[in-house]
Design a protein around this motif. Structure first.
Motif, PDB file in Angstrom:
ATOM      1  N   PRO A  53       0.800  -1.227   0.000  1.00 61.67           N
ATOM      2  CA  PRO A  53       0.000   0.000   0.000  1.00 61.67           C
ATOM      3  C   PRO A  53       0.837   1.285   0.000  1.00 61.67           C
ATOM      4  CG  PRO A  53      -0.001  -0.990   2.169  1.00 61.67           C
ATOM      5  CD  PRO A  53       0.696  -1.960   1.247  1.00 61.67           C
ATOM      6  N   GLY A  54       2.124   1.169   0.283  1.00 61.50           N
ATOM      7  CA  GLY A  54       2.971   2.363   0.336  1.00 61.50           C
ATOM      8  C   GLY A  54       2.755   3.149   1.619  1.00 61.50           C
ATOM      9  N   ILE A  55       3.454   4.262   1.714  1.00 61.92           N
ATOM     10  CA  ILE A  55       3.323   5.165   2.855  1.00 61.92           C
ATOM     11  C   ILE A  55       3.097   6.554   2.282  1.00 61.92           C
ATOM     12  CG2 ILE A  55       4.475   6.198   4.858  1.00 61.92           C
ATOM     13  CD1 ILE A  55       6.137   3.635   5.092  1.00 61.92           C
ATOM     14  N   PRO A  56       2.010   7.216   2.672  1.00 59.39           N
ATOM     15  CA  PRO A  56       1.785   8.564   2.165  1.00 59.39           C
ATOM     16  C   PRO A  56       2.986   9.476   2.463  1.00 59.39           C
ATOM     17  CG  PRO A  56      -0.127   7.793   3.383  1.00 59.39           C
ATOM     18  CD  PRO A  56       0.975   6.791   3.597  1.00 59.39           C
ATOM     19  N   GLU A  57       3.279  10.352   1.547  1.00 63.30           N
ATOM     20  CA  GLU A  57       4.429  11.239   1.715  1.00 63.30           C
ATOM     21  C   GLU A  57       4.355  12.016   3.028  1.00 63.30           C
ATOM     22  OE1 GLU A  57       6.890  14.597  -0.811  1.00 63.30           O
ATOM     23  OE2 GLU A  57       5.334  13.435  -1.802  1.00 63.30           O
ATOM     24  N   THR A  58       3.156  12.375   3.453  1.00 65.28           N
ATOM     25  CA  THR A  58       2.986  13.136   4.701  1.00 65.28           C
ATOM     26  C   THR A  58       3.339  12.321   5.943  1.00 65.28           C
ATOM     27  OG1 THR A  58       0.638  12.525   4.727  1.00 65.28           O
ATOM     28  CG2 THR A  58       1.214  14.663   3.743  1.00 65.28           C
ATOM     29  N   ASP A  59       3.343  10.982   5.827  1.00 62.96           N
ATOM     30  CA  ASP A  59       3.659  10.114   6.973  1.00 62.96           C
ATOM     31  C   ASP A  59       5.118   9.653   7.006  1.00 62.96           C
ATOM     32  OD1 ASP A  59       1.056  10.282   7.785  1.00 62.96           O
ATOM     33  OD2 ASP A  59       0.523   8.224   7.238  1.00 62.96           O
ATOM     34  N   ARG A  60       5.875   9.922   5.972  1.00 66.25           N
ATOM     35  CA  ARG A  60       7.218   9.341   5.863  1.00 66.25           C
ATOM     36  C   ARG A  60       8.177   9.820   6.945  1.00 66.25           C
ATOM     37  NH1 ARG A  60       7.366   9.354  -0.687  1.00 66.25           N
ATOM     38  NH2 ARG A  60       5.593   7.939  -0.855  1.00 66.25           N
ATOM     39  N   SER A  61       8.064  11.062   7.368  1.00 64.91           N
ATOM     40  CA  SER A  61       8.940  11.517   8.448  1.00 64.91           C
ATOM     41  C   SER A  61       8.491  10.944   9.788  1.00 64.91           C
ATOM     42  CB  SER A  61       8.993  13.041   8.503  1.00 64.91           C
ATOM     43  OG  SER A  61       7.711  13.558   8.800  1.00 64.91           O
ATOM     44  N   GLY A  90      -1.101   4.279   8.753  1.00 68.32           N
ATOM     45  CA  GLY A  90      -2.494   4.021   9.068  1.00 68.32           C
ATOM     46  C   GLY A  90      -3.027   2.615   8.941  1.00 68.32           C
ATOM     47  N   ASP A  91      -2.441   1.732   8.147  1.00 66.00           N
ATOM     48  CA  ASP A  91      -2.985   0.393   7.926  1.00 66.00           C
ATOM     49  C   ASP A  91      -2.596  -0.548   9.063  1.00 66.00           C
ATOM     50  OD1 ASP A  91      -3.758  -2.104   7.015  1.00 66.00           O
ATOM     51  OD2 ASP A  91      -3.108  -1.729   4.963  1.00 66.00           O
ATOM     52  N   ASP A  92      -3.579  -1.155   9.718  1.00 60.28           N
ATOM     53  CA  ASP A  92      -3.321  -2.085  10.822  1.00 60.28           C
ATOM     54  C   ASP A  92      -3.277  -3.537  10.366  1.00 60.28           C
ATOM     55  OD1 ASP A  92      -3.142  -0.103  12.710  1.00 60.28           O
ATOM     56  OD2 ASP A  92      -5.275  -0.142  13.176  1.00 60.28           O
ATOM     57  N   ARG A  93      -3.104  -3.775   9.079  1.00 58.58           N
ATOM     58  CA  ARG A  93      -3.132  -5.133   8.532  1.00 58.58           C
ATOM     59  C   ARG A  93      -2.065  -6.020   9.168  1.00 58.58           C
ATOM     60  NH1 ARG A  93      -0.809  -7.532   3.675  1.00 58.58           N
ATOM     61  NH2 ARG A  93       0.306  -5.596   3.359  1.00 58.58           N
ATOM     62  N   VAL A  94      -0.922  -5.482   9.497  1.00 57.78           N
ATOM     63  CA  VAL A  94       0.153  -6.283  10.081  1.00 57.78           C
ATOM     64  C   VAL A  94       0.128  -6.053  11.593  1.00 57.78           C
ATOM     65  CG1 VAL A  94       2.618  -6.756  10.062  1.00 57.78           C
ATOM     66  CG2 VAL A  94       1.488  -6.018   7.970  1.00 57.78           C
ATOM     67  N   ALA A  95      -0.708  -6.815  12.269  1.00 62.10           N
ATOM     68  CA  ALA A  95      -0.946  -6.606  13.698  1.00 62.10           C
ATOM     69  C   ALA A  95       0.295  -6.819  14.542  1.00 62.10           C
ATOM     70  CB  ALA A  95      -2.069  -7.521  14.172  1.00 62.10           C
ATOM     71  N   LEU A 104      26.000   4.560  10.026  1.00 54.98           N
ATOM     72  CA  LEU A 104      26.877   4.235   8.900  1.00 54.98           C
ATOM     73  C   LEU A 104      27.216   5.474   8.058  1.00 54.98           C
ATOM     74  CD1 LEU A 104      25.143   0.933   7.745  1.00 54.98           C
ATOM     75  CD2 LEU A 104      27.292   1.148   9.019  1.00 54.98           C
ATOM     76  N   ASP A 105      26.808   6.648   8.543  1.00 52.28           N
ATOM     77  CA  ASP A 105      26.984   7.912   7.813  1.00 52.28           C
ATOM     78  C   ASP A 105      26.325   7.865   6.441  1.00 52.28           C
ATOM     79  OD1 ASP A 105      28.342   9.284   9.839  1.00 52.28           O
ATOM     80  OD2 ASP A 105      30.255   8.410   9.250  1.00 52.28           O
ATOM     81  N   GLY A 106      25.215   7.152   6.363  1.00 59.16           N
ATOM     82  CA  GLY A 106      24.471   7.049   5.111  1.00 59.16           C
ATOM     83  C   GLY A 106      23.177   7.821   5.186  1.00 59.16           C
ATOM     84  N   ARG A 107      22.358   7.636   4.159  1.00 59.21           N
ATOM     85  CA  ARG A 107      21.068   8.304   4.074  1.00 59.21           C
ATOM     86  C   ARG A 107      19.995   7.273   3.742  1.00 59.21           C
ATOM     87  NH1 ARG A 107      24.423  10.722   0.714  1.00 59.21           N
ATOM     88  NH2 ARG A 107      23.232  10.305  -1.176  1.00 59.21           N
ATOM     89  N   LEU A 108      18.833   7.442   4.357  1.00 52.12           N
ATOM     90  CA  LEU A 108      17.662   6.624   4.055  1.00 52.12           C
ATOM     91  C   LEU A 108      16.614   7.527   3.452  1.00 52.12           C
ATOM     92  CD1 LEU A 108      15.879   4.012   4.326  1.00 52.12           C
ATOM     93  CD2 LEU A 108      15.174   4.933   6.565  1.00 52.12           C
ATOM     94  N   SER A 109      16.042   7.102   2.329  1.00 48.44           N
ATOM     95  CA  SER A 109      14.901   7.825   1.788  1.00 48.44           C
ATOM     96  C   SER A 109      13.790   6.837   1.495  1.00 48.44           C
ATOM     97  CB  SER A 109      15.274   8.620   0.535  1.00 48.44           C
ATOM     98  OG  SER A 109      15.663   7.754  -0.514  1.00 48.44           O
ATOM     99  N   LEU A 110      12.573   7.293   1.667  1.00 43.23           N
ATOM    100  CA  LEU A 110      11.386   6.493   1.395  1.00 43.23           C
ATOM    101  C   LEU A 110      10.686   7.148   0.217  1.00 43.23           C
ATOM    102  CD1 LEU A 110      10.188   6.025   5.087  1.00 43.23           C
ATOM    103  CD2 LEU A 110      11.615   4.489   3.717  1.00 43.23           C
ATOM    104  N   GLU A 111      10.481   6.363  -0.847  1.00 43.20           N
ATOM    105  CA  GLU A 111       9.959   6.905  -2.090  1.00 43.20           C
ATOM    106  C   GLU A 111       8.797   6.066  -2.575  1.00 43.20           C
ATOM    107  OE1 GLU A 111      13.381   6.645  -4.649  1.00 43.20           O
ATOM    108  OE2 GLU A 111      14.601   7.927  -3.347  1.00 43.20           O
ATOM    109  N   ASP A 112       7.982   6.665  -3.444  1.00 41.93           N
ATOM    110  CA  ASP A 112       6.909   5.908  -4.084  1.00 41.93           C
ATOM    111  C   ASP A 112       7.503   4.906  -5.053  1.00 41.93           C
ATOM    112  OD1 ASP A 112       4.779   7.271  -2.863  1.00 41.93           O
ATOM    113  OD2 ASP A 112       4.799   8.837  -4.398  1.00 41.93           O
ATOM    114  N   THR A 113       6.930   3.707  -5.076  1.00 42.54           N
ATOM    115  CA  THR A 113       7.260   2.729  -6.112  1.00 42.54           C
ATOM    116  C   THR A 113       6.320   2.993  -7.284  1.00 42.54           C
ATOM    117  OG1 THR A 113       7.911   1.046  -4.497  1.00 42.54           O
ATOM    118  CG2 THR A 113       7.310   0.258  -6.695  1.00 42.54           C
TER     119      THR A 113
END
Length: 119
Positions: free
Chosen positions: A52-60, A70-75, A92-101
């Motif tokens: 289902p992805g994660i809405p951009e507003t929820d990524r932070s 918001g999805d409680d499917r994985v209890a 690790l001095d790296g960066r994580l980004s969450l993007e739309d597939t």
């Protein structure tokens, strides 16, 4: 082209294990999880799911401990997976980004600089 990154293998393994676990929980049987590794000036590891992805507003928010989208499917989820990943990637001095597939889902991208030397 090969790229060498000196990093902590145990931390990187935990990052990948958490990202794969998360992606597998949200993916469907007909759309498998994909991992793409690329890079020329930096190492880029993308874990791609078609859930289902994660809405951009929820990524932070989802990188905060105990926060889930918001999805409680994985209890069984505690809301710690992406928070742990974010902190380990920072160690690790790296960066994580969450993007739309494209086509739906989430792509979690870890970027590591090849100049990083972690002992």
């Amino acid at each position: 082209t090969d790229i060498d990154v000196a990093t902590d293998p145990a931390l990187l393994e935990r990052v990948l294990a958490n990202l794969l676990d998360n992606a597998l929980k949200w993916s469907t049987d007909d759309r498998p999880v994909t991992v793409k590794v690329s890079g020329s000036s930096e190492l880029r590891i993308a874990v791609i799911d078609h859930g289902p992805g994660i809405p951009e507003t929820d990524r932070s928010l989802v990188i905060r401990p105990f926060h889930r989208s918001g999805d409680d499917r994985v209890a069984a989820g505690t809301g710690l997976g992406l928070a742990i990943v974010d902190r380990l990637v920072n160690l690790l001095d790296g960066r994580l980004s969450l993007e739309d597939t494209p086509g739906g889902g989430l792509t979690a991208v870890v970027v590591l600089d090849p100049k990083v030397r972690v002992s």
